[in-house]
Write a protein that holds these residues in place. Structure first.
Motif, PDB file in Angstrom:
ATOM      1  N   ALA A 179       0.814  -1.219   0.000  1.00  0.00           N
ATOM      2  CA  ALA A 179       0.000   0.000   0.000  1.00  0.00           C
ATOM      3  C   ALA A 179       0.852   1.276   0.000  1.00  0.00           C
ATOM      4  O   ALA A 179       0.332   2.369  -0.225  1.00  0.00           O
ATOM      5  N   LEU A 180       2.142   1.148   0.259  1.00  0.00           N
ATOM      6  CA  LEU A 180       3.003   2.350   0.260  1.00  0.00           C
ATOM      7  C   LEU A 180       3.170   2.870  -1.156  1.00  0.00           C
ATOM      8  O   LEU A 180       3.180   2.091  -2.117  1.00  0.00           O
ATOM      9  N   PRO A 181       3.377   4.170  -1.317  1.00  0.00           N
ATOM     10  CA  PRO A 181       3.738   4.670  -2.647  1.00  0.00           C
ATOM     11  C   PRO A 181       5.064   4.039  -3.096  1.00  0.00           C
ATOM     12  O   PRO A 181       5.940   3.772  -2.263  1.00  0.00           O
ATOM     13  N   GLY A 182       5.197   3.824  -4.402  1.00  0.00           N
ATOM     14  CA  GLY A 182       6.402   3.189  -4.936  1.00  0.00           C
ATOM     15  C   GLY A 182       7.679   3.926  -4.554  1.00  0.00           C
ATOM     16  O   GLY A 182       8.722   3.313  -4.312  1.00  0.00           O
ATOM     17  N   THR A 183       7.616   5.238  -4.511  1.00  0.00           N
ATOM     18  CA  THR A 183       8.828   6.003  -4.160  1.00  0.00           C
ATOM     19  C   THR A 183       9.329   5.617  -2.771  1.00  0.00           C
ATOM     20  O   THR A 183      10.532   5.563  -2.538  1.00  0.00           O
ATOM     21  N   GLU A 184       8.398   5.354  -1.864  1.00  0.00           N
ATOM     22  CA  GLU A 184       8.836   5.005  -0.496  1.00  0.00           C
ATOM     23  C   GLU A 184       9.476   3.629  -0.449  1.00  0.00           C
ATOM     24  O   GLU A 184      10.483   3.420   0.214  1.00  0.00           O
ATOM     25  N   ARG A 185       8.886   2.699  -1.189  1.00  0.00           N
ATOM     26  CA  ARG A 185       9.519   1.370  -1.253  1.00  0.00           C
ATOM     27  C   ARG A 185      10.897   1.500  -1.924  1.00  0.00           C
ATOM     28  O   ARG A 185      11.890   0.939  -1.471  1.00  0.00           O
ATOM     29  N   GLY A 186      10.914   2.265  -3.002  1.00  0.00           N
ATOM     30  CA  GLY A 186      12.154   2.420  -3.766  1.00  0.00           C
ATOM     31  C   GLY A 186      13.264   3.076  -2.961  1.00  0.00           C
ATOM     32  O   GLY A 186      14.441   2.715  -3.088  1.00  0.00           O
ATOM     33  N   ARG A 187      12.897   4.043  -2.123  1.00  0.00           N
ATOM     34  CA  ARG A 187      13.909   4.761  -1.330  1.00  0.00           C
ATOM     35  C   ARG A 187      14.641   3.782  -0.396  1.00  0.00           C
ATOM     36  O   ARG A 187      15.850   3.857  -0.220  1.00  0.00           O
ATOM     37  N   ILE A 188      13.901   2.861   0.165  1.00  0.00           N
ATOM     38  CA  ILE A 188      14.521   1.879   1.076  1.00  0.00           C
ATOM     39  C   ILE A 188      15.474   0.970   0.294  1.00  0.00           C
ATOM     40  O   ILE A 188      16.600   0.700   0.726  1.00  0.00           O
ATOM     41  N   LEU A 189      15.042   0.544  -0.872  1.00  0.00           N
ATOM     42  CA  LEU A 189      15.916  -0.321  -1.679  1.00  0.00           C
ATOM     43  C   LEU A 189      17.170   0.455  -2.093  1.00  0.00           C
ATOM     44  O   LEU A 189      18.287  -0.088  -2.098  1.00  0.00           O
ATOM     45  N   GLY A 190      16.993   1.719  -2.433  1.00  0.00           N
ATOM     46  CA  GLY A 190      18.139   2.548  -2.818  1.00  0.00           C
ATOM     47  C   GLY A 190      19.131   2.700  -1.670  1.00  0.00           C
ATOM     48  O   GLY A 190      20.352   2.628  -1.871  1.00  0.00           O
ATOM     49  N   ARG A 191      18.598   2.899  -0.466  1.00  0.00           N
ATOM     50  CA  ARG A 191      19.484   3.010   0.708  1.00  0.00           C
ATOM     51  C   ARG A 191      20.248   1.702   0.924  1.00  0.00           C
ATOM     52  O   ARG A 191      21.445   1.688   1.211  1.00  0.00           O
ATOM     53  N   ALA A 192      19.543   0.595   0.750  1.00  0.00           N
ATOM     54  CA  ALA A 192      20.197  -0.716   0.918  1.00  0.00           C
ATOM     55  C   ALA A 192      21.319  -0.883  -0.124  1.00  0.00           C
ATOM     56  O   ALA A 192      22.391  -1.423   0.185  1.00  0.00           O
ATOM     57  N   ALA A 193      21.068  -0.402  -1.342  1.00  0.00           N
ATOM     58  CA  ALA A 193      22.104  -0.499  -2.392  1.00  0.00           C
ATOM     59  C   ALA A 193      23.354   0.269  -1.967  1.00  0.00           C
ATOM     60  O   ALA A 193      24.482  -0.228  -2.089  1.00  0.00           O
ATOM     61  N   ASP A 194      23.143   1.476  -1.441  1.00  0.00           N
ATOM     62  CA  ASP A 194      24.292   2.284  -0.993  1.00  0.00           C
ATOM     63  C   ASP A 194      25.051   1.573   0.117  1.00  0.00           C
ATOM     64  O   ASP A 194      26.283   1.549   0.140  1.00  0.00           O
ATOM     65  N   MET A 195      24.312   0.986   1.044  1.00  0.00           N
ATOM     66  CA  MET A 195      24.964   0.295   2.161  1.00  0.00           C
ATOM     67  C   MET A 195      25.754  -0.910   1.677  1.00  0.00           C
ATOM     68  O   MET A 195      26.836  -1.215   2.174  1.00  0.00           O
ATOM     69  N   MET A 196      25.216  -1.603   0.693  1.00  0.00           N
ATOM     70  CA  MET A 196      25.953  -2.763   0.165  1.00  0.00           C
ATOM     71  C   MET A 196      27.263  -2.322  -0.462  1.00  0.00           C
ATOM     72  O   MET A 196      28.293  -2.964  -0.296  1.00  0.00           O
ATOM     73  N   ARG A 197      27.211  -1.199  -1.164  1.00  0.00           N
ATOM     74  CA  ARG A 197      28.451  -0.719  -1.801  1.00  0.00           C
ATOM     75  C   ARG A 197      29.461  -0.275  -0.736  1.00  0.00           C
ATOM     76  O   ARG A 197      30.649  -0.552  -0.850  1.00  0.00           O
ATOM     77  N   GLU A 198      28.954   0.407   0.315  1.00  0.00           N
ATOM     78  CA  GLU A 198      29.870   0.843   1.395  1.00  0.00           C
ATOM     79  C   GLU A 198      30.527  -0.360   2.067  1.00  0.00           C
ATOM     80  O   GLU A 198      31.666  -0.283   2.506  1.00  0.00           O
ATOM     81  N   ARG A 199      29.797  -1.453   2.162  1.00  0.00           N
ATOM     82  CA  ARG A 199      30.321  -2.640   2.860  1.00  0.00           C
ATOM     83  C   ARG A 199      30.869  -3.682   1.895  1.00  0.00           C
ATOM     84  O   ARG A 199      31.005  -4.859   2.241  1.00  0.00           O
ATOM     85  N   ASN A 200      31.150  -3.244   0.672  1.00  0.00           N
ATOM     86  CA  ASN A 200      31.540  -4.209  -0.365  1.00  0.00           C
ATOM     87  C   ASN A 200      32.709  -5.094   0.062  1.00  0.00           C
ATOM     88  O   ASN A 200      32.700  -6.292  -0.178  1.00  0.00           O
ATOM     89  N   HIS A 201      33.701  -4.505   0.720  1.00  0.00           N
ATOM     90  CA  HIS A 201      34.868  -5.319   1.086  1.00  0.00           C
ATOM     91  C   HIS A 201      34.465  -6.488   1.984  1.00  0.00           C
ATOM     92  O   HIS A 201      34.771  -7.649   1.685  1.00  0.00           O
ATOM     93  N   ASP A 202      33.767  -6.183   3.074  1.00  0.00           N
ATOM     94  CA  ASP A 202      33.391  -7.244   4.022  1.00  0.00           C
ATOM     95  C   ASP A 202      32.455  -8.279   3.374  1.00  0.00           C
ATOM     96  O   ASP A 202      32.582  -9.484   3.595  1.00  0.00           O
TER      97      ASP A 202
END
Ligand code: NAD
Length: 485
Positions: free
Chosen positions: A64-87
């Motif tokens: 029921a959330l707007p797509g932008t809100e779902r997308g924002r969370i996925l985008g944040r997760a993408a950034d975190m994965m890149r920051e933690r790429n080494h580990d």
């Protein structure tokens, strides 16, 4: 190493790590040494139930959330994965044995690409308006509900993201069951998604063998199953899903052809064959393991290939200089060695490799067979290891017919400087994912998947949206309703 690899608990359910030691213990073995580096437990029926219930509870509000809100969370997760790429890359190497040189550029990074891409797409998902005179209809693109992802062991982080990202973008919940051989990486994906703000219950990871996968597939509360695995498993999972008329995506095995014509750039063709056979020690579903080389270039190709293979750096996968690691398990090593023995027995010419590497772990030399004929076992069956079969051919027509004479249809590639021929050959390939003067590229923007026994459905790109959502059609009458009586 254990402080890096032993997870907090075996499962990630309803936003938190969960343990139930009543489940069968599963040892995680580092393929480069054979040492046990972690132990997890298969999900008990109680854990499976908890995962299903929490996913179902959470899914409605998420959709029921707007797509932008779902997308924002996925985008944040993408950034975190890149920051933690080494580990994450070190963990992927420990889980699979693939060299850090690969995992640092191909696994968490590719998972992050999927999260970013589908995060961006989430806000664009719409239905359509259809004018029907004065009446009209519209469609709503809706989530399927609860999706189950079941993974293979070769790309545990990537598979967890390639299934999770489109599922979540479309408003579904997911329960992901990693391969029992590589159970560690998907837990990190779950952890990151929840740190990024994903509400509890929407991405659960539970461990186990086929039995746990089977319990999920057979549950009537599950709406869709996406499997990455072998054809025999695909048959079972597809059949079980069919009983409940569930949606399916099947990413299965292959025995893909790579056609190299006389006029090809030799160096590029050799690079394509190396990448398409020895990356991840050959444990890639889309590998071009039947290398058809036109007769005029065959000897030059084999000579250059043999030369280039001497450059493989075989060793500790955690050393960034290593470019070729072990197979994932003792079992896989034995399977691949039995295929090598079959190749020799059936009369193929062993050009290079074929033996174990003298060190601990499940290492096998990069292996090339020439003078392979279409009927040999090594030309027909998926080996899933570092074994290239080189076959020769005279004409384009002949090569294409032989390339297509396989029950599989995952990928296919062609190397030639004649681009008209390249497009003609690709149009003739019976395969889902093709390459011209390249091999095994899998950008998230491009659909990926197989035809024939290699699978149904597509991952990545906008095409994946079709497989994680469904349309609801709505007819709207603007005038009076008529009836015959
Ligand atoms: P596998 O078929 O043995 O297992 C795959 C997964 O299915 C595992 O998680 C396993 O536990 C689960 N499983 C097994 N039986 C099940 C059942 N009855 N019900 C539900 N789940 C069940 O495959 P693998 O050995 O882990 O991986 C190698 C295979 O995967 C190769 O054939 C390879 O080509 C294929 N693969 C395909 C792709 C693709 O995208 N097409 C990608 C990677 C690997």
């Amino acid at each position: 190493m254990s402080y890096l690899t032993q997870p907090t608990a075996s499962h990630f359910v309803n936003g938190a790590y969960v343990e139930d030691t009543n489940g069968t213990p599963i040892d995680v073995i580092y393929p480069a040494t054979g040492a046990v580096i972690a132990t997890v437990h298969a999900a008990t029926p109680e854990v499976v139930e908890q995962a299903i219930v929490s996913a179902r509870v959470a899914q409605g509000a998420w959709a029921a959330l707007p797509g932008t809100e779902r997308g924002r969370i996925l985008g944040r997760a993408a950034d975190m994965m890149r920051e933690r790429n080494h580990d994450l890359s070190v963990l992927e190497t420990c889980d699979t044995g693939k060299p850090y040189q690969e995992t640092s550029v191909a696994d968490a990074t590719s998972g992050a690409d999927a999260l970013e891409y589908f995060g961006g797409l989430a806000a664009t998902l719409t239905g359509e308006h259809i004018q029907l005179g004065t009446d009209w209809a519209y469609t709503r693109r809706e989530a399927l509900g609860l999706c189950v992802g079941i993974g293979a062991w070769n790309y545990p982080t990537q598979i967890a993201c390639w299934k999770g990202a489109p599922a979540l973008a479309c408003g579904n919940a997911m329960i992901f069951k990693p391969s029992e051989t590589t159970p560690l990486c998907a837990l990190k994906v779950a952890e990151i998604l929840h740190e990024a703000g994903l509400p509890a219950g929407l991405y659960n990871v539970i461990q186990g063998m086929g039995e746990v996968g089977g319990a999920l597939v057979g549950d009537p509360r599950v709406d869709k199953v996406s499997l990455t695995g072998s054809v025999p498993t695909g048959r079972k999972v597809y059949a079980a899903a069919a009983a409940g008329i569930k949606h399916v995506t099947m990413e299965l095995g292959g025995k893909s052809p790579l056609l190299i014509f006389d006029d090809a750039d030799l160096e590029n063709a050799v690079s394509g064959a190396i990448l398409g056979n020895f990356y991840s020690s050959g444990q890639v579903c889309s590998n071009g393991t039947r290398v058809f080389v036109q007769k005029g270039i065959k000897e030059a190709f084999l000579a250059r290939l043999t030369e280039r293979l001497k450059g493989a750096v075989i060793g500790d996968p955690l050393d960034p200089a290593t470019s070729f690691g072990p197979l994932v398990s003792q079992r896989q090593l034995e399977i691949v060695r039995s295929y090598i023995a079959k190749g020799i027995e059936e009369g193929a010419r062993l050009v290079t490799g074929g033996a174990r590497v003298e060190r601990d772990g499940f290492f096998l030399q990069p292996t090339v067979f020439a003078d392979v004929s279409d009927d040999m076992t090594i030309a027909r069956e998926e080996i899933f290891g570092p074994v290239m079969a080189v076959l020769d051919f005279d004409t384009e027509e002949e090569a294409l017919a032989r390339a297509n004479a396989s029950e599989f249809g995952l990928s296919a590639g062609v190397f030639t400087r004649d681009l008209v021929r390249a497009h003609r050959v690709v149009a003739g390939f019976e395969a889902g994912t093709c390459f011209i003067n390249s091999y095994n590229d899998a950008p998230v923007e491009m659909p990926f998947g197989g035809s024939k026994l290699s699978g149904v459905g597509r991952e990545n790109a906008k095409a994946a949206i079709e497989h994680y959502s469904q349309l609801k059609s709505v007819y709207v009458r603007m005038g009076d309703m008529e009836a015959p009586f």
